[in-house]
Design a protein around this motif. Structure first.
Motif, mmCIF file in Angstrom:
data_model
loop_
_atom_site.group_PDB
_atom_site.id
_atom_site.type_symbol
_atom_site.label_atom_id
_atom_site.label_comp_id
_atom_site.label_asym_id
_atom_site.label_seq_id
_atom_site.Cartn_x
_atom_site.Cartn_y
_atom_site.Cartn_z
ATOM 1 N N ALA A 147 0.791 -1.151 0.083
ATOM 2 C CA ALA A 147 -0.082 0.142 0.010
ATOM 3 C C ALA A 147 0.524 1.193 -0.027
ATOM 4 C CB ALA A 147 -0.925 0.116 1.221
ATOM 5 N N VAL A 148 0.989 1.967 -1.333
ATOM 6 C CA VAL A 148 1.624 3.073 -1.097
ATOM 7 C C VAL A 148 0.948 4.381 -0.550
ATOM 8 C CG1 VAL A 148 2.942 4.733 -2.699
ATOM 9 C CG2 VAL A 148 3.174 2.470 -3.210
ATOM 10 N N ASN A 149 1.374 4.944 0.115
ATOM 11 C CA ASN A 149 0.673 5.921 1.099
ATOM 12 C C ASN A 149 1.636 7.218 1.162
ATOM 13 O OD1 ASN A 149 2.205 5.010 2.923
ATOM 14 N ND2 ASN A 149 0.723 4.729 4.464
ATOM 15 N N GLU A 150 2.385 7.682 0.308
ATOM 16 C CA GLU A 150 3.265 8.747 0.278
ATOM 17 C C GLU A 150 2.474 9.891 -0.380
ATOM 18 O OE1 GLU A 150 6.480 10.913 1.678
ATOM 19 O OE2 GLU A 150 5.823 8.815 2.030
ATOM 20 N N PRO A 151 2.121 10.813 0.314
ATOM 21 C CA PRO A 151 1.604 11.899 -0.284
ATOM 22 C C PRO A 151 2.210 12.761 -1.550
ATOM 23 C CG PRO A 151 1.406 12.009 2.084
ATOM 24 C CD PRO A 151 2.420 10.958 1.887
ATOM 25 N N GLY A 152 3.643 12.772 -1.354
ATOM 26 C CA GLY A 152 4.278 13.417 -2.242
ATOM 27 C C GLY A 152 4.234 12.658 -3.800
ATOM 28 N N LEU A 153 4.040 11.469 -3.622
ATOM 29 C CA LEU A 153 3.954 10.608 -4.932
ATOM 30 C C LEU A 153 2.811 10.539 -5.693
ATOM 31 C CD1 LEU A 153 6.083 7.519 -3.524
ATOM 32 C CD2 LEU A 153 6.897 9.752 -4.736
ATOM 33 N N VAL A 154 1.360 10.973 -4.919
ATOM 34 C CA VAL A 154 0.378 10.940 -5.692
ATOM 35 C C VAL A 154 0.315 11.845 -7.046
ATOM 36 C CG1 VAL A 154 -2.201 11.521 -5.450
ATOM 37 C CG2 VAL A 154 -0.783 11.242 -3.537
ATOM 38 N N ASN A 155 -0.193 11.242 -7.899
ATOM 39 C CA ASN A 155 -0.273 11.758 -9.621
ATOM 40 C C ASN A 155 1.024 11.950 -10.048
ATOM 41 O OD1 ASN A 155 -3.180 11.806 -9.338
ATOM 42 N ND2 ASN A 155 -3.240 13.823 -8.257
ATOM 43 N N GLN A 156 1.976 11.061 -9.663
ATOM 44 C CA GLN A 156 3.312 11.249 -10.305
ATOM 45 C C GLN A 156 3.709 9.810 -10.816
ATOM 46 O OE1 GLN A 156 5.637 13.873 -10.229
ATOM 47 N NE2 GLN A 156 3.635 15.103 -9.138
ATOM 48 N N GLU A 157 4.469 9.842 -11.827
ATOM 49 C CA GLU A 157 5.269 8.650 -12.249
ATOM 50 C C GLU A 157 6.424 8.235 -11.624
ATOM 51 O OE1 GLU A 157 5.949 9.104 -16.520
ATOM 52 O OE2 GLU A 157 4.257 8.171 -16.891
ATOM 53 N N VAL A 158 6.271 6.941 -10.841
ATOM 54 C CA VAL A 158 7.205 6.592 -9.930
ATOM 55 C C VAL A 158 7.679 5.426 -10.161
ATOM 56 C CG1 VAL A 158 7.569 6.162 -7.486
ATOM 57 C CG2 VAL A 158 5.943 7.621 -8.018
ATOM 58 N N TYR A 159 9.190 5.374 -10.113
ATOM 59 C CA TYR A 159 10.015 4.178 -10.353
ATOM 60 C C TYR A 159 10.037 3.352 -9.271
ATOM 61 C CZ TYR A 159 13.431 0.881 -12.556
ATOM 62 O OH TYR A 159 13.922 -0.133 -12.852
ATOM 63 N N PHE A 160 9.643 2.114 -9.267
ATOM 64 C CA PHE A 160 9.916 1.320 -8.096
ATOM 65 C C PHE A 160 10.907 0.014 -8.533
ATOM 66 C CE2 PHE A 160 5.809 2.936 -7.683
ATOM 67 C CZ PHE A 160 5.786 3.249 -6.073
ATOM 68 N N PHE A 161 12.202 -0.010 -7.808
ATOM 69 C CA PHE A 161 12.991 -0.888 -8.042
ATOM 70 C C PHE A 161 12.358 -2.301 -7.197
ATOM 71 C CE2 PHE A 161 16.014 2.787 -7.830
ATOM 72 C CZ PHE A 161 16.700 2.442 -8.777
ATOM 73 N N ILE A 162 12.510 -3.468 -7.899
ATOM 74 C CA ILE A 162 11.859 -4.736 -7.439
ATOM 75 C C ILE A 162 12.924 -5.837 -7.129
ATOM 76 C CG2 ILE A 162 10.125 -6.482 -8.023
ATOM 77 C CD1 ILE A 162 9.173 -4.259 -10.211
ATOM 78 N N ARG A 163 12.711 -6.169 -5.933
ATOM 79 C CA ARG A 163 13.632 -7.137 -5.306
ATOM 80 C C ARG A 163 12.996 -8.317 -4.678
ATOM 81 N NH1 ARG A 163 16.596 -7.748 -0.813
ATOM 82 N NH2 ARG A 163 18.394 -8.856 -1.054
ATOM 83 N N SER A 164 13.223 -9.254 -4.680
ATOM 84 C CA SER A 164 12.637 -10.542 -3.757
ATOM 85 C C SER A 164 13.543 -11.703 -3.968
ATOM 86 C CB SER A 164 11.135 -10.903 -4.098
ATOM 87 O OG SER A 164 10.576 -11.777 -3.275
ATOM 88 N N HIS A 165 13.665 -12.366 -2.645
ATOM 89 C CA HIS A 165 14.574 -13.589 -2.402
ATOM 90 C C HIS A 165 13.889 -14.698 -3.352
ATOM 91 C CE1 HIS A 165 16.734 -11.867 0.920
ATOM 92 N NE2 HIS A 165 15.440 -11.632 1.494
ATOM 93 N N GLY A 166 14.700 -15.089 -4.187
ATOM 94 C CA GLY A 166 14.153 -16.438 -5.046
ATOM 95 C C GLY A 166 13.139 -16.100 -6.245
ATOM 96 N N TYR A 167 12.961 -14.649 -6.417
ATOM 97 C CA TYR A 167 12.214 -14.227 -7.455
ATOM 98 C C TYR A 167 12.896 -13.174 -8.424
ATOM 99 C CZ TYR A 167 8.176 -16.544 -4.979
ATOM 100 O OH TYR A 167 7.305 -17.572 -4.671
ATOM 101 N N GLU A 168 12.455 -12.791 -9.513
ATOM 102 C CA GLU A 168 13.238 -11.987 -10.506
ATOM 103 C C GLU A 168 12.262 -11.267 -11.421
ATOM 104 O OE1 GLU A 168 17.398 -13.010 -12.545
ATOM 105 O OE2 GLU A 168 15.806 -13.512 -14.093
ATOM 106 N N TYR A 169 12.582 -9.954 -11.530
ATOM 107 C CA TYR A 169 12.004 -9.119 -12.497
ATOM 108 C C TYR A 169 12.847 -8.858 -13.612
ATOM 109 C CZ TYR A 169 8.586 -5.635 -14.053
ATOM 110 O OH TYR A 169 7.636 -4.911 -14.759
ATOM 111 N N PRO A 170 12.433 -8.593 -14.856
ATOM 112 C CA PRO A 170 13.442 -8.222 -15.993
ATOM 113 C C PRO A 170 14.070 -7.373 -15.724
ATOM 114 C CG PRO A 170 11.041 -8.989 -16.853
ATOM 115 C CD PRO A 170 10.817 -8.671 -15.253
ATOM 116 N N ALA A 171 15.256 -7.225 -16.130
ATOM 117 C CA ALA A 171 16.329 -5.810 -16.330
ATOM 118 C C ALA A 171 16.141 -5.256 -17.683
ATOM 119 C CB ALA A 171 17.659 -6.576 -16.064
ATOM 120 N N ASP A 172 16.192 -3.911 -17.515
ATOM 121 C CA ASP A 172 16.170 -3.208 -18.677
ATOM 122 C C ASP A 172 17.566 -2.931 -19.077
ATOM 123 O OD1 ASP A 172 17.587 -1.079 -17.050
ATOM 124 O OD2 ASP A 172 15.718 0.223 -16.785
ATOM 125 N N GLY A 173 17.669 -2.009 -19.931
ATOM 126 C CA GLY A 173 19.042 -1.840 -20.799
ATOM 127 C C GLY A 173 20.142 -1.378 -19.964
#
Length: 506
Positions: free
Chosen positions: A60-86
């Motif tokens: 649950a993202v509840n940061e007032p300063g991020l509302v209506n903004q495009e926000v980049y989230f780094f994604i990390r989890s033990h034993g799981y993977e998200y694709p890497a960009d260039g």
């Protein structure tokens, strides 16, 4: 002055806010294969604001300063993977809106699937903030417990009894160091389906905190293991465990046998064991018929200790034997290797010698009493063929495989006590030759795994096990909020081709 007050009120009302459940931006992270939510996924913004998904896989993202903004989230989890960009970044840009949502899929690298957290606070915190349904009666706090170490559980009087090691509380850094406990119903008797969670009913004290179930006299914590239910001669079920007293720095100075009193909901001392005795109950017990007699098998790495499965024998250390080639020797804790007329190591059930262990065998090899190829501990990685040193294991019969299955933690490796292995054998004694790594952690420990044959599904095709997720021993000083020092449940599907049975029969 009145105009200023009105201006402030109008400004406050019009400002973007994420304080209510409907205002939070919901990020749901799911397993690409099963589409189930993934707990323990870290989502971090560019300015280091970090969110961790709850047991529904929701942040649950509840940061007032991020509302209506495009926000980049780094994604990390033990034993799981998200694709890497260039640029090698693994993450996703999301438009954060009040009451909005997004779904992210991760590829599971682990063979086992992470299901949910069992203990601690905030298990379904983010789900509640976003208005999502939750399965637990106590989704964010149960018995004021924030952290629990190393589980023991068994079926007793038709219900599942759970006990843990040291336990943290909400009101002070020091918690329960004398064994907390809880009860749950079996899924088929009114409990939650095991894939959804466990409703724990803690034994609590007058303050509502998890009470001390085994307050043994003497300085330091009390820990229990070797938890087992036995019937006495009258047919009455009785619940026993081995206790130890511990002083700094993690030094055991007393051990003995305790029995659970169902009227007081406390363990009571039945016997203090001879501290110098080499054999005693330890680890997670395995029931097994041998030579026409019912035995209990005990052990940390491999269950190599046996005792007749009776109330009387359990408390008599003179009844304990271990499967070994050692003869009593002059050196305490080591012994000498027994060989037959052809020079082969001679295995038999023996009394008065310590159980074999990987460390003990390495000492025998160093002293040239044993050749490396003669060692009992020959566990190897199916993928790399490299030798693996086990730390702790949980062994159970599996009907789906028609084999004994082992879930074990590794003593060393990528992360200290952070890897979990699966293996199978024809006997609970082994030989345990080959293992497949099924769970891994990046600089985080996950130790003392417990397999749950009580909850196995589809004739054992689906195995459930848990372990303690903690920075202890890992060297990592950055603790995962809410998750650290708690129990996490995993599921292993034995039909996974990576676990093909013929691999373990090499």
């Amino acid at each position: 002055m009145r105009n200023i007050v009105w201006l402030l009120l109008i400004t406050w009302c019009c400002a973007p806010r994420l304080s209510l459940a409907s205002d939070c931006f919901e990020i749901r992270v799911i397993d690409a294969a099963t589409k189930r939510g993934i707990p323990l996924v870290e989502l971090k913004t560019v300015n280091e604001i970090q969110y961790v998904t709850d047991s529904n896989g929701i942040a649950a993202v509840n940061e007032p300063g991020l509302v209506n903004q495009e926000v980049y989230f780094f994604i990390r989890s033990h034993g799981y993977e998200y694709p890497a960009d260039g640029f090698g970044y693994r993450g996703k840009k999301l438009k954060v809106t009040s009451g909005g949502n997004a779904v992210l899929e991760l590829k599971r690298i682990n063979v086992a699937e992470r299901l949910y957290r069992i203990t601690g606070g905030g298990i379904y915190r983010d789900s509640l903030l976003t208005g999502e349904p939750v399965p637990l009666k106590h989704p964010v706090l149960n018995a004021q417990v924030l952290g629990s170490d190393s589980v023991q559980n068994t079926l007793f009087q038709g219900r599942v009894y759970w006990f843990w090691g040291d336990t943290n509380r909400t009101s002070y850094p020091l918690g329960n160091f004398q064994v907390p406990g809880a009860i749950s119903e079996l899924p088929e008797r009114g409990g939650l389906p095991i894939e959804r969670g466990i409703n724990l009913e803690y034994f609590v004290d007058e303050s509502g905190f998890a009470s001390q179930i085994c307050p043994m006299p003497g300085p330091g914590p009390t820990w229990i293991d070797a938890l087992v239910t036995l019937e006495d001669e009258s047919g009455r079920e009785r619940l026993f465990a081995k206790y130890v007293k511990v002083k700094a720095p993690l030094t055991v100075y007393e051990r003995g046998l305790v029995e659970f009193n169902s009227e007081t909901n406390r363990f009571e001392k039945r016997k203090t064991f001879d501290f110098d005795a080499p054999l005693y109950p330890v680890g997670h017990p395995v029931r097994h018929e041998m030579e026409g007699r019912d035995y209990l098998l005990f052990g940390l790495e491999i269950p190599l200790i046996r005792v007749p499965a009776t109330v009387d024998a359990l408390g008599q250390l003179s009844e304990y034997e271990t499967y070994s080639y050692l003869q009593p020797g002059a050196k305490k804790g080591l012994g000498t290797v027994d060989r037959d007329d052809r020079g082969h190591v001679k295995y038999t059930w023996r009394k008065g010698v310590p159980p074999l262990s990987d460390d003990l065998e390495q000492r025998l090899i160093a002293e040239q009493q044993l050749r490396p190829e003669e060692a009992f501990f020959q566990f190897r990685d199916l993928k790399t063929k490299q030798r693996v040193q086990l730390h702790n294991s949980s062994v159970a019969w599996n009907a789906y495989r028609g084999k004994w299955t082992m879930i074990a933690s590794q003593k060393n490796g990528t992360s200290m006590l952070g890897e979990i292995w699966y293996s199978e054998a024809d006997s609970p004694l082994g030989p345990w030759k080959w293992g497949r790594k099924i769970v891994t952690h990046d600089r985080y420990s996950f130790y003392n795994p417990k397999q749950h044959p009580l909850f196995a599904r589809e004739n054992g095709r689906l195995i459930y096990f848990e372990g303690t997720y903690t920075t202890l021993f890992s060297g990592n000083k950055v603790k995962t909020p809410r998750y650290d020092y708690n129990q996490i449940m995993y599921r292993l599907d034995l039909s996974d081709p990576r676990l093909a049975a013929d691999q373990f029969a090499q």
